[in-house]
Design an enzyme around this catalytic site. Structure first.
Site, PDB file in Angstrom:
ATOM      1  N   GLY A  84      33.005  40.456  39.518  1.00  0.00           N
ATOM      2  CA  GLY A  84      33.231  40.811  41.074  1.00  0.00           C
ATOM      3  C   GLY A  84      33.868  42.284  41.260  1.00  0.00           C
ATOM      4  O   GLY A  84      34.805  42.242  42.150  1.00  0.00           O
ATOM      5  N   GLN A 102      42.360  43.468  39.894  1.00  0.00           N
ATOM      6  CA  GLN A 102      42.991  44.582  41.136  1.00  0.00           C
ATOM      7  C   GLN A 102      43.069  43.652  42.204  1.00  0.00           C
ATOM      8  O   GLN A 102      43.569  44.260  43.295  1.00  0.00           O
ATOM      9  CB  GLN A 102      41.696  45.317  41.289  1.00  0.00           C
ATOM     10  CG  GLN A 102      41.103  46.319  39.885  1.00  0.00           C
ATOM     11  CD  GLN A 102      39.548  46.391  40.282  1.00  0.00           C
ATOM     12  OE1 GLN A 102      39.383  47.706  40.777  1.00  0.00           O
ATOM     13  NE2 GLN A 102      38.797  45.762  39.609  1.00  0.00           N
ATOM     14  N   ASN A 103      43.080  42.541  42.185  1.00  0.00           N
ATOM     15  CA  ASN A 103      43.403  41.557  43.359  1.00  0.00           C
ATOM     16  C   ASN A 103      44.971  41.282  43.598  1.00  0.00           C
ATOM     17  O   ASN A 103      45.741  41.402  42.516  1.00  0.00           O
ATOM     18  CB  ASN A 103      42.767  40.191  43.186  1.00  0.00           C
ATOM     19  CG  ASN A 103      41.238  40.446  43.230  1.00  0.00           C
ATOM     20  OD1 ASN A 103      40.773  41.388  43.579  1.00  0.00           O
ATOM     21  ND2 ASN A 103      40.495  39.312  42.677  1.00  0.00           N
ATOM     22  N   ALA A 138      30.346  34.902  41.088  1.00  0.00           N
ATOM     23  CA  ALA A 138      31.470  34.712  40.121  1.00  0.00           C
ATOM     24  C   ALA A 138      31.600  32.960  39.648  1.00  0.00           C
ATOM     25  O   ALA A 138      31.559  32.966  38.442  1.00  0.00           O
ATOM     26  CB  ALA A 138      32.974  35.076  40.608  1.00  0.00           C
ATOM     27  N   CYS A 143      67.334  48.643  48.688  1.00  0.00           N
ATOM     28  CA  CYS A 143      68.087  48.163  47.434  1.00  0.00           C
ATOM     29  C   CYS A 143      67.307  47.741  46.352  1.00  0.00           C
ATOM     30  O   CYS A 143      67.707  47.310  45.475  1.00  0.00           O
ATOM     31  CB  CYS A 143      68.930  47.082  47.710  1.00  0.00           C
ATOM     32  SG  CYS A 143      68.540  45.497  48.514  1.00  0.00           S
ATOM     33  N   HIS A 187      47.431  46.168  40.829  1.00  0.00           N
ATOM     34  CA  HIS A 187      47.656  46.617  42.250  1.00  0.00           C
ATOM     35  C   HIS A 187      48.782  45.924  42.945  1.00  0.00           C
ATOM     36  O   HIS A 187      48.972  45.977  44.201  1.00  0.00           O
ATOM     37  CB  HIS A 187      46.375  46.492  43.207  1.00  0.00           C
ATOM     38  CG  HIS A 187      45.426  47.644  42.896  1.00  0.00           C
ATOM     39  ND1 HIS A 187      44.091  47.364  43.182  1.00  0.00           N
ATOM     40  CD2 HIS A 187      45.409  48.892  42.258  1.00  0.00           C
ATOM     41  CE1 HIS A 187      43.088  48.542  42.786  1.00  0.00           C
ATOM     42  NE2 HIS A 187      44.167  49.230  42.324  1.00  0.00           N
TER      43      HIS A 187
END
Ligand SMILES: [Zn+2]
Length: 244
Positions: A187, A100-101, A232, A129, A118
């Site tokens: 995390g 998601q980072n 983490a 364009c 994301h």
């Protein structure tokens, strides 16, 4: 049995492991999280990332975006958690990462299969364009930055509030929730939808859930099989020793 050892045995014995990462994996790289008391949203107005607001007044929102995502994130380097995940991919212990980072740190660490749910802050997309260019090659002090090809407005290539999840990352992430037999949550606390559905779907499809978070999350006690409490990088270093 020690829960780290049990998790390592599960990882080694699994057929297809997917790591599912959130802000907590990058905290030790110096990237603050958005939520929580000291999160970025306690200092900045999240409305600057609302797509309608951005389109209406890019000259007001771009300086804030530049502050947070370019002056600040730009300095970050991968930590041991990113590095170990990249080695695990190389050695066949994980099939890939759903993140998601938007900080690009998994790619910086050498990971190759990374589904960026994301989007990514390193590139900008022209809203007229569709051309993409590196933020690093763009003058972000021109407010707002414009496309050198057509003069259209440039927007960071990550998901703003009110925007759809980009393809093919969305489809790939939901596919992995059906294919993987072990999800390693790192995390991520499960507050942000629709990303938070992915581990739940994986669980429903029979995946074993290992969670690494300093504190219990919305996943703990609902879908998590083993919760390893800690940061983490610290927990990944422990697992790395045990899994070898
Ligand atoms: Zn353009």
């Amino acid at each position: 049995m020690d829960s780290c050892q049990a998790a390592a045995d599960r990882i080694r014995g699994a057929r297809r492991v997917i790591a599912f990462t959130g802000a907590g994996v990058s905290v030790e790289s110096g990237i603050p999280s958005f939520r929580g008391k000291t999160g970025l949203w306690s200092r900045y107005d999240p409305e600057c990332l609302n797509i309608d607001r951005f389109l209406r007044s890019p000259e007001q929102t771009w300086p804030v975006i530049r502050d947070i995502f370019y002056d600040y994130f730009g300095q970050a380097r991968p930590n041991d958690a990113h590095r170990i995940l990249s080695e695990w991919e190389r050695d066949g212990l994980i099939a890939g990462i759903i993140t998601q980072n938007i900080d690009n740190l998994h790619f910086d660490a050498g990971s190759r299969v990374v589904h960026e749910f994301h989007g990514n802050s390193r590139t900008l997309v022209c809203l007229r364009c569709g051309a993409r260019r590196l933020a690093a090659d763009t003058d972000l002090h021109a407010i707002p930055p414009l496309c050198p090809i057509c003069g259209g407005l440039l927007k960071p290539d990550f998901v703003f509030f009110g925007e759809a999840i980009p393809e093919p990352a969305r489809t790939q992430a939901f596919d992995e929730a059906e294919l993987a037999d072990l999800f390693l949550l790192i995390g991520t606390t499960g507050e942000v939808g629709p990303a938070n559905l992915i581990p739940r779907i994986a669980k429903r499809n029979g995946a074993y859930i290992v969670e690494i978070n300093p504190e219990p999350s919305l996943y703990t006690g609902s879908i998590t099989d083993i919760h390893l409490a800690g940061g983490a990088a610290e927990i990944m270093r422990k697992l790395d020793e045990l899994v070898r």
